[in-house]
Design a protein around this motif. Structure first.
Motif, PDB file in Angstrom:
ATOM      1  N   TYR A  66       0.877  -1.168   0.000  1.00 11.70           N
ATOM      2  CA  TYR A  66       0.000   0.000   0.000  1.00 11.70           C
ATOM      3  C   TYR A  66       0.919   1.224   0.000  1.00 11.70           C
ATOM      4  O   TYR A  66       2.138   1.103  -0.174  1.00 11.70           O
ATOM      5  CB  TYR A  66      -0.960  -0.021   1.193  1.00 11.70           C
ATOM      6  CG  TYR A  66      -0.296   0.010   2.550  1.00 11.70           C
ATOM      7  CD1 TYR A  66      -0.248   1.176   3.314  1.00 11.70           C
ATOM      8  CD2 TYR A  66       0.284  -1.141   3.096  1.00 11.70           C
ATOM      9  CE1 TYR A  66       0.338   1.196   4.563  1.00 11.70           C
ATOM     10  CE2 TYR A  66       0.884  -1.119   4.343  1.00 11.70           C
ATOM     11  CZ  TYR A  66       0.907   0.043   5.065  1.00 11.70           C
ATOM     12  OH  TYR A  66       1.507   0.055   6.294  1.00 11.70           O
ATOM     13  N   TYR A  67       0.362   2.433   0.176  1.00  9.36           N
ATOM     14  CA  TYR A  67       1.158   3.647   0.006  1.00  9.36           C
ATOM     15  C   TYR A  67       0.898   4.641   1.132  1.00  9.36           C
ATOM     16  O   TYR A  67      -0.168   4.631   1.744  1.00  9.36           O
ATOM     17  CB  TYR A  67       0.828   4.312  -1.340  1.00  9.36           C
ATOM     18  CG  TYR A  67       1.201   3.459  -2.528  1.00  9.36           C
ATOM     19  CD1 TYR A  67       2.415   3.603  -3.176  1.00  9.36           C
ATOM     20  CD2 TYR A  67       0.321   2.479  -2.988  1.00  9.36           C
ATOM     21  CE1 TYR A  67       2.754   2.807  -4.257  1.00  9.36           C
ATOM     22  CE2 TYR A  67       0.651   1.676  -4.062  1.00  9.36           C
ATOM     23  CZ  TYR A  67       1.868   1.842  -4.690  1.00  9.36           C
ATOM     24  OH  TYR A  67       2.203   1.034  -5.751  1.00  9.36           O
ATOM     25  N   VAL A  92      -8.824   3.037  -1.780  1.00  5.61           N
ATOM     26  CA  VAL A  92      -9.160   3.159  -0.364  1.00  5.61           C
ATOM     27  C   VAL A  92      -8.129   4.088   0.273  1.00  5.61           C
ATOM     28  O   VAL A  92      -6.927   3.928   0.049  1.00  5.61           O
ATOM     29  CB  VAL A  92      -9.148   1.790   0.344  1.00  5.61           C
ATOM     30  CG1 VAL A  92      -9.391   1.947   1.841  1.00  5.61           C
ATOM     31  CG2 VAL A  92     -10.195   0.863  -0.266  1.00  5.61           C
ATOM     32  N   ALA A  93      -8.594   5.050   1.045  1.00  2.97           N
ATOM     33  CA  ALA A  93      -7.678   5.984   1.702  1.00  2.97           C
ATOM     34  C   ALA A  93      -8.168   6.254   3.114  1.00  2.97           C
ATOM     35  O   ALA A  93      -9.373   6.367   3.351  1.00  2.97           O
ATOM     36  CB  ALA A  93      -7.572   7.286   0.915  1.00  2.97           C
ATOM     37  N   VAL A 180      -2.947   4.781   1.587  1.00  2.00           N
ATOM     38  CA  VAL A 180      -3.725   4.600   0.359  1.00  2.00           C
ATOM     39  C   VAL A 180      -3.519   3.198  -0.182  1.00  2.00           C
ATOM     40  O   VAL A 180      -2.386   2.721  -0.311  1.00  2.00           O
ATOM     41  CB  VAL A 180      -3.328   5.638  -0.721  1.00  2.00           C
ATOM     42  CG1 VAL A 180      -4.049   5.347  -2.037  1.00  2.00           C
ATOM     43  CG2 VAL A 180      -3.659   7.053  -0.251  1.00  2.00           C
ATOM     44  N   GLY A 181      -4.612   2.552  -0.496  1.00  2.00           N
ATOM     45  CA  GLY A 181      -4.568   1.280  -1.206  1.00  2.00           C
ATOM     46  C   GLY A 181      -5.198   1.468  -2.571  1.00  2.00           C
ATOM     47  O   GLY A 181      -6.279   2.066  -2.694  1.00  2.00           O
ATOM     48  N   PHE A 182      -4.523   0.993  -3.608  1.00  2.00           N
ATOM     49  CA  PHE A 182      -5.024   1.128  -4.987  1.00  2.00           C
ATOM     50  C   PHE A 182      -5.045  -0.263  -5.597  1.00  2.00           C
ATOM     51  O   PHE A 182      -4.008  -0.920  -5.689  1.00  2.00           O
ATOM     52  CB  PHE A 182      -4.125   2.069  -5.783  1.00  2.00           C
ATOM     53  CG  PHE A 182      -4.676   2.449  -7.133  1.00  2.00           C
ATOM     54  CD1 PHE A 182      -6.006   2.818  -7.283  1.00  2.00           C
ATOM     55  CD2 PHE A 182      -3.853   2.454  -8.249  1.00  2.00           C
ATOM     56  CE1 PHE A 182      -6.505   3.178  -8.523  1.00  2.00           C
ATOM     57  CE2 PHE A 182      -4.347   2.815  -9.485  1.00  2.00           C
ATOM     58  CZ  PHE A 182      -5.681   3.177  -9.623  1.00  2.00           C
ATOM     59  N   TYR A 183      -6.240  -0.726  -5.989  1.00  2.00           N
ATOM     60  CA  TYR A 183      -6.427  -2.130  -6.312  1.00  2.00           C
ATOM     61  C   TYR A 183      -7.183  -2.331  -7.618  1.00  2.00           C
ATOM     62  O   TYR A 183      -8.027  -1.514  -7.998  1.00  2.00           O
ATOM     63  CB  TYR A 183      -7.212  -2.828  -5.188  1.00  2.00           C
ATOM     64  CG  TYR A 183      -6.712  -2.531  -3.801  1.00  2.00           C
ATOM     65  CD1 TYR A 183      -5.518  -3.083  -3.337  1.00  2.00           C
ATOM     66  CD2 TYR A 183      -7.422  -1.693  -2.942  1.00  2.00           C
ATOM     67  CE1 TYR A 183      -5.060  -2.816  -2.058  1.00  2.00           C
ATOM     68  CE2 TYR A 183      -6.968  -1.418  -1.668  1.00  2.00           C
ATOM     69  CZ  TYR A 183      -5.782  -1.981  -1.227  1.00  2.00           C
ATOM     70  OH  TYR A 183      -5.321  -1.702   0.030  1.00  2.00           O
ATOM     71  N   ASP A 184      -6.877  -3.450  -8.257  1.00  2.00           N
ATOM     72  CA  ASP A 184      -7.654  -3.875  -9.419  1.00  2.00           C
ATOM     73  C   ASP A 184      -9.111  -4.093  -8.992  1.00  2.00           C
ATOM     74  O   ASP A 184      -9.382  -4.735  -7.975  1.00  2.00           O
ATOM     75  CB  ASP A 184      -7.082  -5.174  -9.993  1.00  2.00           C
ATOM     76  CG  ASP A 184      -7.875  -5.674 -11.181  1.00  2.00           C
ATOM     77  OD1 ASP A 184      -7.655  -5.188 -12.291  1.00  2.00           O
ATOM     78  OD2 ASP A 184      -8.730  -6.567 -10.972  1.00  2.00           O
ATOM     79  N   LYS A 185     -10.038  -3.569  -9.779  1.00  2.00           N
ATOM     80  CA  LYS A 185     -11.444  -3.588  -9.380  1.00  2.00           C
ATOM     81  C   LYS A 185     -12.014  -4.996  -9.304  1.00  2.00           C
ATOM     82  O   LYS A 185     -12.918  -5.271  -8.516  1.00  2.00           O
ATOM     83  CB  LYS A 185     -12.271  -2.744 -10.361  1.00  2.00           C
ATOM     84  CG  LYS A 185     -13.713  -2.530  -9.954  1.00  2.00           C
ATOM     85  CD  LYS A 185     -14.362  -1.403 -10.743  1.00  2.00           C
ATOM     86  CE  LYS A 185     -13.847  -0.048 -10.313  1.00  2.00           C
ATOM     87  NZ  LYS A 185     -14.617   1.070 -10.905  1.00  2.00           N
ATOM     88  N   GLN A 186     -11.490  -5.932 -10.090  1.00  2.00           N
ATOM     89  CA  GLN A 186     -12.030  -7.284 -10.124  1.00  2.00           C
ATOM     90  C   GLN A 186     -11.387  -8.194  -9.078  1.00  2.00           C
ATOM     91  O   GLN A 186     -12.083  -8.831  -8.289  1.00  2.00           O
ATOM     92  CB  GLN A 186     -11.853  -7.877 -11.525  1.00  2.00           C
ATOM     93  CG  GLN A 186     -12.568  -7.104 -12.614  1.00  2.00           C
ATOM     94  CD  GLN A 186     -14.063  -6.976 -12.377  1.00  2.00           C
ATOM     95  OE1 GLN A 186     -14.718  -7.931 -11.965  1.00  2.00           O
ATOM     96  NE2 GLN A 186     -14.612  -5.788 -12.609  1.00  2.00           N
ATOM     97  N   SER A 187     -10.067  -8.274  -9.082  1.00  2.00           N
ATOM     98  CA  SER A 187      -9.378  -9.237  -8.217  1.00  2.00           C
ATOM     99  C   SER A 187      -9.006  -8.679  -6.854  1.00  2.00           C
ATOM    100  O   SER A 187      -8.795  -9.431  -5.900  1.00  2.00           O
ATOM    101  CB  SER A 187      -8.105  -9.744  -8.898  1.00  2.00           C
ATOM    102  OG  SER A 187      -7.146  -8.693  -9.000  1.00  2.00           O
ATOM    103  N   SER A 286      -6.809  -4.779   1.029  1.00  2.00           N
ATOM    104  CA  SER A 286      -8.024  -4.640   0.234  1.00  2.00           C
ATOM    105  C   SER A 286      -9.095  -5.644   0.647  1.00  2.00           C
ATOM    106  O   SER A 286      -8.823  -6.838   0.796  1.00  2.00           O
ATOM    107  CB  SER A 286      -7.676  -4.840  -1.249  1.00  2.00           C
ATOM    108  OG  SER A 286      -8.782  -5.257  -2.005  1.00  2.00           O
ATOM    109  N   ALA A 287     -10.333  -5.163   0.788  1.00  3.96           N
ATOM    110  CA  ALA A 287     -11.453  -6.056   1.056  1.00  3.96           C
ATOM    111  C   ALA A 287     -11.643  -7.051  -0.094  1.00  3.96           C
ATOM    112  O   ALA A 287     -11.936  -8.231   0.127  1.00  3.96           O
ATOM    113  CB  ALA A 287     -12.732  -5.249   1.270  1.00  3.96           C
TER     114      ALA A 287
END
Length: 359
Positions: A66-67, A92-93, A180-187, A286-287
């Motif tokens: 994450y960041y 997510v932040a 900050v978490g930045f994630y692929d919307k699907q996986s 990430s959830a």
């Protein structure tokens, strides 16, 4: 079907535990809903018997970094930021190092909602429309403002956007440190958050092998009955307690833990001896990534139960969905799941402190 345990005599005086039994064979995937609606997760533990499933490979497939980054609130409503990060994937932040009962706390929930949980002075100076917070119980001490970043009114040409930006610039113009978490919307797998100034933080990982552990056997009496008796409630609570002790690698669940002067805890009956592994990752998680892990664990070929335990950030402004979250004596918002392969069943335990609006 869910049972609320215990049912508090007064709404805001006791912690709450909700227990849900769901089928792993159902297309509705009810067991994933508590996972996917809990955005602010800081620790995940998976508990499995040794040599039954390659937990580490599953976890490393979906979990990553994450960041940390310093941003102004006006940066979060910038059209380019919304287009590149909020709309395109999942962001997510959560403001770092702030207390939900004392500070102004800011967050983005992974579904495009910017949440401001602020003290009375900030709210009155800011001049944006919000609502009185449910926690603390004293009136006029805290307020919540929610802004849908994906709404059409967040067009820079519209008065709604211009009003928000002008108030952010005037009142909340100091940079805020965010996780900050930045994630692929699907996986839900992490992807690169390339905003200038962002520094990557690797999740901390631990792996423990525990030998000679007394493991409860989950029988049909616990997962198969439709009517919840007092005995069922007690058995379910005991299983939840064991999962928590296993996740923390407590010696209380070891077969030789017999010194009653050290611990009065007894592993629920019936139980059997086994060696277990506890895999733990800590950081902003990430959830959706946890959901992907849960799907693989639930569908993996094995004969023994596997458990997950997830802890939420105590100072997050919400817990599940957009249910308001406070602290009081505990900011607890966590859940655990037990996957029972021979019954194709999952037991979900959701625990939260007294100042949490989840129901």
């Amino acid at each position: 079907m869910s049972s609320h345990i215990p049912l508090p005599a007064e709404k805001h005086s006791k912690s709450k535990l909700f227990i849900t039994r769901s089928s792993l064979s159902s297309n509705r995937c009810e067991h994933l809903k508590p996972i996917e609606t809990h955005p602010f997760n800081y620790k995940l533990s998976v508990i499995a018997q040794t040599n039954t499933i390659d937990v580490q490979s599953i976890l490393t497939k979906y979990l990553g970094c994450y960041y940390r980054i310093s941003l102004k609130l006006s940066d979060l409503i910038d059209p380019g930021f919304i287009a590149n990060y909020v709309k395109r994937n999942t962001l997510v932040a959560l403001s770092a190092d702030r207390f939900i009962d004392a500070d102004d706390v800011f967050a983005i929930d992974g579904r495009g909602t910017l949440i401001l949980s602020v003290c009375k002075d900030t709210y009155e100076t800011l001049g944006l429309v919000g609502r009185q917070a449910k926690f603390p119980l004293q009136r006029d001490t805290r307020y919540v403002i929610e802004i849908d970043l994906l709404a059409d009114c967040m067009d820079p040409m519209k008065k709604y956007f211009q009003r928000i930006k002008s108030r952010f610039d005037a009142v909340l113009d100091e940079p805020v440190e965010f996780l900050v978490g930045f994630y692929d919307k699907q996986s839900g797998t992490p992807i690169t958050f390339d905003l200038p100034g962002a520094s990557a933080v690797e999740l901390q990982s631990e792996r423990h092998h525990l030998q000679g552990i007394s493991v409860p056997r989950i029988d049909n009496e616990l997962v198969g009955v439709s009517k919840r008796s007092d005995v069922w409630v007690e058995q379910a609570q005991e299983l939840f307690e064991w999962i928590g002790l296993a996740a923390s690698c407590s010696q209380a669940i070891a077969s030789n833990a017999c010194d009653s002067q050290i611990s009065t805890y007894s592993v629920p009956q019936p139980n059997s001896l086994a060696d277990i592994e506890v895999h733990t990752f800590s950081g902003l998680i990430s959830a959706q990534a946890i959901s992907s892990v849960a799907k693989e664990l639930a569908n993996s070929p094995r004969q023994n139960e596997v458990y997950i335990c997830v802890w939420g950030y105590e100072d997050a402004p919400v817990s599940w969905k957009l249910y308001e979250h406070g602290f009081l004596t505990s900011g607890e918002n966590m859940y655990a799941q037990a996957y029972v392969p021979d019954q194709r069943c999952c037991l979900t335990f959701q625990a939260c402190g007294p100042w949490d609006d989840s129901s």
